[in-house]
Scaffold this motif. Sequence first.
Motif, PDB file in Angstrom:
ATOM      1  N   HIS A 130      -6.370  -5.901  -0.523  1.00 15.00           N
ATOM      2  CA  HIS A 130      -4.933  -6.095  -0.477  1.00 15.00           C
ATOM      3  C   HIS A 130      -4.325  -5.124   0.529  1.00 15.00           C
ATOM      4  O   HIS A 130      -4.974  -4.188   0.992  1.00 15.00           O
ATOM      5  CB  HIS A 130      -4.319  -5.859  -1.867  1.00 15.00           C
ATOM      6  N   ARG A 131      -3.046  -5.342   0.791  1.00 12.41           N
ATOM      7  CA  ARG A 131      -2.367  -4.569   1.816  1.00 12.41           C
ATOM      8  C   ARG A 131      -2.409  -3.066   1.572  1.00 12.41           C
ATOM      9  O   ARG A 131      -2.481  -2.259   2.507  1.00 12.41           O
ATOM     10  CB  ARG A 131      -0.905  -5.016   1.914  1.00 12.41           C
ATOM     11  N   SER A 132      -2.387  -2.619   0.339  1.00  9.24           N
ATOM     12  CA  SER A 132      -2.339  -1.198   0.019  1.00  9.24           C
ATOM     13  C   SER A 132      -3.578  -0.436   0.491  1.00  9.24           C
ATOM     14  O   SER A 132      -3.528   0.775   0.691  1.00  9.24           O
ATOM     15  CB  SER A 132      -2.177  -1.003  -1.496  1.00  9.24           C
ATOM     16  N   GLY A 203      -7.458  -3.124  -4.347  1.00  6.54           N
ATOM     17  CA  GLY A 203      -6.128  -2.600  -4.060  1.00  6.54           C
ATOM     18  C   GLY A 203      -5.040  -3.379  -4.761  1.00  6.54           C
ATOM     19  O   GLY A 203      -5.291  -4.336  -5.497  1.00  6.54           O
ATOM     20  N   GLU A 204      -3.814  -2.969  -4.505  1.00 12.35           N
ATOM     21  CA  GLU A 204      -2.651  -3.597  -5.106  1.00 12.35           C
ATOM     22  C   GLU A 204      -1.814  -4.279  -4.037  1.00 12.35           C
ATOM     23  O   GLU A 204      -1.562  -3.691  -2.978  1.00 12.35           O
ATOM     24  CB  GLU A 204      -1.786  -2.552  -5.827  1.00 12.35           C
ATOM     25  N   LYS A 206       1.234  -4.953  -2.153  1.00  7.24           N
ATOM     26  CA  LYS A 206       2.569  -4.379  -2.012  1.00  7.24           C
ATOM     27  C   LYS A 206       2.878  -4.223  -0.534  1.00  7.24           C
ATOM     28  O   LYS A 206       1.998  -4.170   0.308  1.00  7.24           O
ATOM     29  CB  LYS A 206       2.675  -3.028  -2.714  1.00  7.24           C
ATOM     30  N   PRO A 208       5.334  -1.938   2.430  1.00  4.34           N
ATOM     31  CA  PRO A 208       6.032  -0.672   2.573  1.00  4.34           C
ATOM     32  C   PRO A 208       7.528  -0.853   2.575  1.00  4.34           C
ATOM     33  O   PRO A 208       8.034  -1.942   2.795  1.00  4.34           O
ATOM     34  CB  PRO A 208       5.541  -0.179   3.951  1.00  4.34           C
ATOM     35  N   SER A 282      -4.418   4.734   7.429  1.00  6.88           N
ATOM     36  CA  SER A 282      -3.695   5.140   6.222  1.00  6.88           C
ATOM     37  C   SER A 282      -2.234   5.450   6.539  1.00  6.88           C
ATOM     38  O   SER A 282      -1.330   5.140   5.747  1.00  6.88           O
ATOM     39  CB  SER A 282      -4.374   6.362   5.594  1.00  6.88           C
ATOM     40  N   ASP A 285      -0.485   2.252   6.650  1.00  8.36           N
ATOM     41  CA  ASP A 285      -0.301   1.709   5.303  1.00  8.36           C
ATOM     42  C   ASP A 285       0.961   2.271   4.669  1.00  8.36           C
ATOM     43  O   ASP A 285       1.685   1.565   3.956  1.00  8.36           O
ATOM     44  CB  ASP A 285      -1.506   2.080   4.416  1.00  8.36           C
ATOM     45  N   ARG A 286       1.225   3.544   4.925  1.00  2.40           N
ATOM     46  CA  ARG A 286       2.347   4.212   4.281  1.00  2.40           C
ATOM     47  C   ARG A 286       3.662   4.037   5.028  1.00  2.40           C
ATOM     48  O   ARG A 286       4.706   3.780   4.419  1.00  2.40           O
ATOM     49  CB  ARG A 286       2.043   5.700   4.135  1.00  2.40           C
ATOM     50  N   ASP A 340      -1.544  -8.824   7.290  1.00  4.79           N
ATOM     51  CA  ASP A 340      -0.275  -8.705   6.563  1.00  4.79           C
ATOM     52  C   ASP A 340       0.633  -9.900   6.809  1.00  4.79           C
ATOM     53  O   ASP A 340       1.317 -10.389   5.908  1.00  4.79           O
ATOM     54  CB  ASP A 340       0.494  -7.450   7.019  1.00  4.79           C
ATOM     55  N   SER A 407       0.451 -10.438   0.847  1.00  9.42           N
ATOM     56  CA  SER A 407      -0.066  -9.085   0.706  1.00  9.42           C
ATOM     57  C   SER A 407      -1.566  -9.054   0.703  1.00  9.42           C
ATOM     58  O   SER A 407      -2.144  -8.010   0.676  1.00  9.42           O
ATOM     59  CB  SER A 407       0.447  -8.458  -0.602  1.00  9.42           C
TER      60      SER A 407
END
Length: 407
Positions: A130-132, A203-204, A206, A208, A282, A285-286, A340, A407
Motif C-alpha cells: 500500500h501507499r504507506s 501497509g495501510e 492512506k 499524505p 520514505s 511517503d511522508r 499512487d 492507495s
Amino acid sequence: MKKPGFHYGWMIVLAGCLTIFACIGLARFSYGLLLPSMGKELLLEYDRMGYVGTGNFCGYLLGVAIAPFILRRAGARHTIAGGLTLVALTMFGMGVATTFFAVLVLYFLTGIGSGIANIPVMVVVGRWFHRSLRGRATGLMLMGNSMAIIFAGYLVPWMNVLKGSGGWRWSWGTLGGVIFLVAVTAGLIIRDDPSQKGLSPAGEPKAPAGAQIAKAPEKRSLLRPLLHLSALYFTFGITHVVYVTFLVTSLVSERGMAEATAGRFWAVVGIFGFFSGPLFGSFSDRFGRKWGLATVFAVQSLSFYLAAKTTGEIPLFVSVALFGLSAWSIPAIISSAVADTFPMERAASAFSFVTFCLAMGQIIGPAVAGSMANASKTFSTVFLLASIGAAFAVVLAAFLRENRAHS
C-alpha cells in the motif's frame, strides 16, 4: 486474507533488489568502468563510446515498449527471468566481441533485456505494498544499483590487474554469469500478486496531507500527471546518464587518475547509494512525491556542478557522494507516484510510458555528450549542462499535483 508477522512482500523486495542489481546496476553502470580499457583495445573514440551507450538505451527503449505486452501474456515472474537471461547471454557476447559494430549490436540487445526485466519488477512491487510503505519498499529495492556499483567498482580493476589488457573481457563474462544466477533466483521467488500467496498488500492505504484523492479518475484527468511525470523522468534520464557514462572516463583521460583509483571513486557512489532509495523514498511517503523529487534534483544539480567546475579530490568525493545519495531516489519516487496515481490495470502501461520517456533522455544524453566531449576534448561543459538541467527539474517538480487514484 492472512496477515503474517513477516510479509512475503519483503521477499518480493529482495528479488526485486537482485533484479535491479543485475538488469540496471551490472548491465548498465559497469559500462563506464569498462570503457577505458575496452575503448583502448577496440580503438573507440569518445563519440563511438557514446554511440555504444546510446545503442544500449535504444534497446532499453524497445524493451520498455514491448514489456507490457509480454507482461500481460507471460506474467511478471517469467518476464523478469526471461529479460535477465537475455542480458546475461549478451554480456557473455560482449566479452568476446572484437569490433565496434559487434559491441554496438550486443549492447543494444542487452538494453532490450534490461527493459523487459525492469518494467515488471517496478510494477509488481506496487501491487505488494500500500501507499504507506510503497516508497520505502521501492527505495529498498533500488539499493540493488548500489550493490552493483560497489561490486563492479572492485571487480573490474581487480580483473584488469589479474588479466592485463584482456581484463575487460573477463569482467563482461563474470558479470554475465552473475546475472544468469540472478535470473534463476528471481524466477524462484517472484509472485505476480499477493493473492497468489493468500495475502493482501503490506501497509495501510492512506494518502499524505494535502493530496487530492480521485475516486473514479477518467483518462483525461490522468493525462496531466502522466505527462508531468514523464517530463521529470526524461530530464533525469538526459542528465544523470552523462555523469554515469563518462565520469570514470573523464577521471582517467582528463585528470590522469589510475583506473583502480577511479574505480574506488565510483564505488563511493554505490556506498552512499545504499541510503538513496530508502531515505528519499520514505521522505516522499511522508511529505509527498513532488517535494521528494524537488529535493533530489537539487542534490543532483550540485553534484554535477562540482564535477564540472572543481578539480580537487575532496570536491570530487563530495560530487560522487551526493550523486550516490540521490541517484536511485528518483526511480523509486517516480514508480511510487505512478502506483499512487493510476489504477492497477493501468499502472503497467503508465510506468512503461514514463520509462519510455526516461529512455529517450538516456538515448540523447550519451550521443550528444560524447560528441561534445570529442569536439572540445573535455567533459566539463556536458557536466555543467547536466547541472542546469537538474536545476530546471527542481522547478518542474514543484508544480507536480499529487492526485491519488487509489492507495
